[in-house]
Design a protein around this motif. Structure first.
Motif, PDB file in Angstrom:
ATOM      1  N   SER A 137      15.255 -66.675  42.906  1.00 55.65           N
ATOM      2  CA  SER A 137      14.033 -66.639  42.834  1.00 55.65           C
ATOM      3  C   SER A 137      13.467 -66.636  44.711  1.00 55.65           C
ATOM      4  O   SER A 137      14.434 -66.691  45.719  1.00 55.65           O
ATOM      5  CB  SER A 137      12.932 -68.255  42.968  1.00 55.65           C
ATOM      6  OG  SER A 137      13.632 -68.970  44.789  1.00 55.65           O
ATOM      7  N   TRP A 138      12.471 -66.035  45.125  1.00 58.71           N
ATOM      8  CA  TRP A 138      11.243 -65.660  46.133  1.00 58.71           C
ATOM      9  C   TRP A 138      11.712 -66.578  46.953  1.00 58.71           C
ATOM     10  O   TRP A 138      11.281 -66.396  48.077  1.00 58.71           O
ATOM     11  CB  TRP A 138      10.304 -65.180  45.262  1.00 58.71           C
ATOM     12  CG  TRP A 138      10.287 -63.354  45.417  1.00 58.71           C
ATOM     13  CD1 TRP A 138       9.766 -62.790  44.096  1.00 58.71           C
ATOM     14  CD2 TRP A 138      10.135 -62.985  46.063  1.00 58.71           C
ATOM     15  NE1 TRP A 138       9.741 -61.729  44.546  1.00 58.71           N
ATOM     16  CE2 TRP A 138      10.189 -61.388  45.516  1.00 58.71           C
ATOM     17  CE3 TRP A 138      10.419 -62.249  48.024  1.00 58.71           C
ATOM     18  CZ2 TRP A 138      10.144 -60.479  45.925  1.00 58.71           C
ATOM     19  CZ3 TRP A 138      10.531 -61.218  48.286  1.00 58.71           C
ATOM     20  CH2 TRP A 138      10.635 -60.364  47.490  1.00 58.71           C
ATOM     21  N   GLU A 139      11.070 -67.825  46.138  1.00 60.63           N
ATOM     22  CA  GLU A 139      11.215 -69.163  47.403  1.00 60.63           C
ATOM     23  C   GLU A 139      12.593 -69.800  48.086  1.00 60.63           C
ATOM     24  O   GLU A 139      12.710 -69.793  49.195  1.00 60.63           O
ATOM     25  CB  GLU A 139      11.252 -70.600  46.551  1.00 60.63           C
ATOM     26  CG  GLU A 139      10.418 -71.856  47.153  1.00 60.63           C
ATOM     27  CD  GLU A 139       9.120 -71.287  48.004  1.00 60.63           C
ATOM     28  OE1 GLU A 139       8.832 -71.872  48.261  1.00 60.63           O
ATOM     29  OE2 GLU A 139       8.350 -69.961  47.359  1.00 60.63           O
ATOM     30  N   ILE A 140      13.671 -69.271  47.300  1.00 57.43           N
ATOM     31  CA  ILE A 140      14.818 -69.923  47.766  1.00 57.43           C
ATOM     32  C   ILE A 140      15.088 -67.909  48.821  1.00 57.43           C
ATOM     33  O   ILE A 140      16.216 -68.835  49.725  1.00 57.43           O
ATOM     34  CB  ILE A 140      16.264 -69.461  47.110  1.00 57.43           C
ATOM     35  CG1 ILE A 140      16.059 -71.021  45.513  1.00 57.43           C
ATOM     36  CG2 ILE A 140      18.224 -69.927  46.650  1.00 57.43           C
ATOM     37  CD1 ILE A 140      16.547 -71.217  44.127  1.00 57.43           C
ATOM     38  N   PHE A 172      12.445 -66.304  50.684  1.00 58.05           N
ATOM     39  CA  PHE A 172      12.529 -66.997  51.735  1.00 58.05           C
ATOM     40  C   PHE A 172      13.109 -68.060  52.987  1.00 58.05           C
ATOM     41  O   PHE A 172      12.858 -67.670  53.839  1.00 58.05           O
ATOM     42  CB  PHE A 172      11.129 -67.092  51.321  1.00 58.05           C
ATOM     43  CG  PHE A 172      10.385 -65.613  51.277  1.00 58.05           C
ATOM     44  CD1 PHE A 172      10.268 -64.582  51.849  1.00 58.05           C
ATOM     45  CD2 PHE A 172       9.675 -65.896  49.979  1.00 58.05           C
ATOM     46  CE1 PHE A 172       9.340 -63.722  51.436  1.00 58.05           C
ATOM     47  CE2 PHE A 172       8.799 -64.765  49.410  1.00 58.05           C
ATOM     48  CZ  PHE A 172       9.066 -63.405  50.219  1.00 58.05           C
ATOM     49  N   ASP A 173      13.825 -69.061  51.873  1.00 57.73           N
ATOM     50  CA  ASP A 173      14.056 -69.968  52.749  1.00 57.73           C
ATOM     51  C   ASP A 173      15.020 -69.732  53.338  1.00 57.73           C
ATOM     52  O   ASP A 173      15.580 -69.817  54.355  1.00 57.73           O
ATOM     53  CB  ASP A 173      14.102 -71.500  51.762  1.00 57.73           C
ATOM     54  CG  ASP A 173      13.076 -71.707  50.825  1.00 57.73           C
ATOM     55  OD1 ASP A 173      11.568 -71.859  52.386  1.00 57.73           O
ATOM     56  OD2 ASP A 173      13.727 -72.676  50.146  1.00 57.73           O
ATOM     57  N   ARG A 189       4.729 -63.790  52.977  1.00 55.21           N
ATOM     58  CA  ARG A 189       5.695 -64.368  52.823  1.00 55.21           C
ATOM     59  C   ARG A 189       6.047 -65.655  53.997  1.00 55.21           C
ATOM     60  O   ARG A 189       6.306 -66.124  53.953  1.00 55.21           O
ATOM     61  CB  ARG A 189       5.765 -64.298  51.158  1.00 55.21           C
ATOM     62  CG  ARG A 189       4.845 -64.286  50.061  1.00 55.21           C
ATOM     63  CD  ARG A 189       5.192 -63.789  48.645  1.00 55.21           C
ATOM     64  NE  ARG A 189       5.344 -64.960  48.223  1.00 55.21           N
ATOM     65  CZ  ARG A 189       5.799 -65.549  47.062  1.00 55.21           C
ATOM     66  NH1 ARG A 189       5.785 -63.820  45.992  1.00 55.21           N
ATOM     67  NH2 ARG A 189       6.979 -66.193  46.659  1.00 55.21           N
ATOM     68  N   LYS A 202       7.185 -68.823  56.371  1.00 55.56           N
ATOM     69  CA  LYS A 202       8.681 -69.356  56.127  1.00 55.56           C
ATOM     70  C   LYS A 202       8.310 -69.658  57.539  1.00 55.56           C
ATOM     71  O   LYS A 202       9.610 -70.595  57.234  1.00 55.56           O
ATOM     72  CB  LYS A 202       8.825 -69.285  55.178  1.00 55.56           C
ATOM     73  CG  LYS A 202       9.010 -69.326  54.108  1.00 55.56           C
ATOM     74  CD  LYS A 202       9.056 -70.899  53.017  1.00 55.56           C
ATOM     75  CE  LYS A 202       8.827 -70.608  51.491  1.00 55.56           C
ATOM     76  NZ  LYS A 202       8.533 -71.742  51.188  1.00 55.56           N
TER      77      LYS A 202
END
Length: 682
Positions: A49-52, A54-55, A448, A452
């Protein structure tokens, strides 16, 4: 989906090239990267995912910053094409606190000419929008082939010939389509453009063909330039360039006596070890003939008043960068007039940790494995990183080396302010389709990502969205992006001889034939000639084994550097990597049209590349002209054929190079060829 040209566009006038007509096939291509990807330990890609994404990227950047310092992080872009990367990646670098933005192609693409113009007249003078072809009575095309690279300009040249009876002079070792219509085709020995320019200057001065009033009122350093060029007689220029002395003299007399005259110079001039001084000499020609910022000459262009241009964005709030950081830039003392990191130096730093380790690179708008000189060294360098993040449309050879591959939205999938290259108008590039999969515009990805990173300086990327960014670029015009869409095109009215009011944007406010800036930095303040470091004249001992002159980077209408080779409709027009040579050159080696050959150079003796021959009398005898940027998307990863027919496998980053900006001899060096068995071409 169907794409058509816009007849109201001030530049294209409705023309659309094969790449443009097939752009929707890039959007819908089955091999598009549509989701964030992470490289697994076994080398396979895993969708995340994008979230993973970026994290994990933020966590790795934070660790590298903590252990090595922000300067061990860099951003990198190449030519970019219709992406925002060339002007937004420097902002990401500043937000991350690093001075290291690598412009991997700029030492051989546009910037040598930009500097040549800057040190001579203070601003751009001879790129796409500068020559006013339509109103010209004489046109010089120097080291360019606009029929393939910028077809609307070629159309304007032909129009000027028909309507104005304009004279046409082409300077090129290859008989380009426009050369076939030219009054003079100067078949120059590759790498000797500086000698021809100095010879032309000599004739202008000695025959009194220069604009005396303009020189007296607006130029400084005339006497010094006169003394510098006096030894470059037509006979001397013939000895160096292979152009007959009479043609040297007759052609410049036509240029000088048919005013107004427009001179268009392209990137071929920048592929030599004396690139900046060569572009300076050409700028001096435009100045001495009085063709600066006049109707039908070379115009100073700028965007509409109040619009925030790409150049302004590139330098956005640079003065607020923390004191002392800029001095840490890799190669800062090597090329002090560069605003970016010199690509070859950056790749060496990735390998040897000098002057300090470079451990993480964020790449967007570039394919350095294929497009940078010494492809195998570049590959080793990128493999040596702790973190490599690449945003792209496809799994290029560079993407295949990455730890994370992020999906970028194409130009058909995003809204943005669009300014003509070096032009005087702006328009709205409007999203035609929704981004495929989870693709995002490059700036959205950066916004984005920095969110982070608590330690990132959001002042350099302060926008919350592409919409806010687009509106910000127009706010000083009293507009927003919706207004721009309604306006369609906003064109800045042309005004001539603007220097009469404000002078030139140089330290002396005059045309600096003798550059005060170059003198200040210890460089030659006058244009000069340097024989290519590897040539029939400088290295005659190599000729028995390496008898041909190599010219890389041949233009075609179907690819943009290494892009678009996935598109079947384009690839069928140029399915093979092509090497052009004269039939007499081929006959001596028992080579027929369509034969495969192996190419080798003396500076990379243990390497070779394979090309398919195309015999043509349009190429200067003894010269080999090759494609560049070739790879094979259908080949298996990770290399995807990047080393088979990529001419940069046999180029090098080793000196000698241009003293001011580090340009390398991509045109004019020596090579040898050998016919090979078609069955063994791989």
């Amino acid at each position: 989906m169907k794409l058509e040209g816009d007849s109201e566009n001030p530049f294209s006038e409705g023309y659309i090239c094969p790449k443009g007509r097939n752009a929707y096939k890039v959007v819908n291509h089955p091999d598009r990267i549509k989701h964030p990807l992470k490289k697994k330990e076994d080398g396979e890609w895993k969708k995340i995912s994008w979230e993973i994404a970026f994290d994990e990227i933020a966590e790795k950047l934070t660790k590298i910053k903590r252990e090595q310092g922000s300067e061990s992080i860099a951003t990198l872009c190449g030519a970019g094409g219709p992406r925002q990367t060339a002007y937004i990646l420097p902002l990401l670098a500043r937000a991350l606190g690093t001075p290291n933005h690598i412009a991997s192609a700029s030492h051989v693409c546009a910037v040598p000419s930009i500097l040549g113009d800057k040190f001579t007249v203070g601003q751009g003078l001879r790129k796409e929008a500068n020559p006013d072809f339509i109103n010209s009575k004489c046109i010089v095309i120097w080291g360019g082939n606009p029929t393939f690279s910028h077809p609307p300009l070629s159309k304007k040249v032909i129009q000027a010939k028909k309507e104005n009876n304009a004279k046409l002079i082409i300077i090129d070792p290859k008989k380009t389509p426009l050369a076939q219509q030219a009054d003079f085709w100067l078949k120059i020995r590759p790498g000797t453009d500086d000698a021809l320019a100095l010879g032309w200057l000599n004739i202008l001065i000695n025959k009194g063909l220069y604009d005396k009033k303009f020189v007296y009122n607006y130029c400084q350093g005339f006497e010094e330039l006169k003394n510098r060029v006096k030894k470059y007689t037509p006979r001397k220029v013939e000895e160096i360039t292979d152009i007959p002395a009479k043609k040297v003299q007759d052609s410049v007399e036509v240029y000088a006596s048919n005013n107004p005259a427009a001179l268009y110079q392209r990137n071929a001039i920048e592929h030599h070890t004396n690139s900046v001084q060569t572009t300076r000499a050409i700028a001096c020609l435009i100045a001495l003939t009085g063709n600066i910022d006049i109707k039908g000459g070379n115009l100073f262009t700028s965007s509409p008043q109040g619009f925030i241009s790409r150049t302004q964005i590139r330098g956005f709030k640079k003065e607020k960068f923390k004191s002392g950081i800029e001095e840490k830039k890799i190669g800062n003392n090597l090329f002090p007039l560069m605003s970016f990191v010199y690509g070859p130096k950056a790749f060496k730093t990735m390998l040897n940790d000098e002057p300090y380790p470079l451990n993480a690179v964020y790449v967007a708008g570039g394919n350095p494995v294929v497009n940078c000189q010494d492809s195998k060294l570049t590959t080793r360098a990128l493999k040596n990183l702790d973190l490599l993040v690449v945003t792209d449309y496809f799994k290029t050879p560079t993407v295949e080396l990455a730890d994370y591959a992020l999906p970028a939205a194409t130009w058909l999938e995003r809204n943005e302010c669009c300014e003509a290259n070096y032009g005087n108008f702006i328009t709205a590039r409007q999203k035609a389709v929704e981004p495929r999969g989870e693709a995002l515009p490059d700036l959205e990805i950066l916004i984005r990502l920095v969110k982070k990173l608590p330690w990132a300086d959001r002042e350099f990327i302060s926008w919350e969205s592409m919409k806010e960014f687009n509106d910000w670029r127009l706010k000083d015009m009293g507009l927003n992006f919706k207004d721009l869409k309604n306006e369609k095109f906003i064109v800045k009215e042309k005004k001539y001889k603007k220097y009469q009011k404000n002078g030139f944007k140089t330290p002396t406010e005059k045309v600096e034939l003798y550059s005060s800036t170059l003198e200040e930095y210890g460089y030659d303040p006058l244009p000069n000639y340097k024989e290519p470091p590897e040539s029939p004249i400088s290295t005659p001992e190599l000729l028995d084994e390496y008898p041909l002159i190599l010219v890389t980077g041949n233009n075609n209408m179907f690819y943009y550097h290494s892009q678009f080779q996935q598109v079947d409709e384009l690839r069928k027009n140029r399915p093979y990597p092509v090497a052009e040579l004269h039939p007499s050159t081929a006959k001596k080696r028992n080579i027929l049209n369509g034969d495969w050959i192996k190419i080798e150079t003396p500076r990379k003796k243990n390497e070779s590349v394979l090309f398919k021959t195309e015999l043509t009398e349009k190429v200067k005898k003894g010269t080999l002209i090759t494609d560049h940027g070739r790879w094979f998307p259908r080949d298996p990863p990770p290399e995807r054929g990047a080393f088979r027919s990529n001419i940069n496998v046999i180029t090098t980053i080793k000196p000698p190079r241009d003293k001011i900006i580090g340009s390398l001899p991509l045109k004019g060096s020596l090579c040898k060829i050998k016919k090979i068995d078609k069955k063994n071409k791989k």
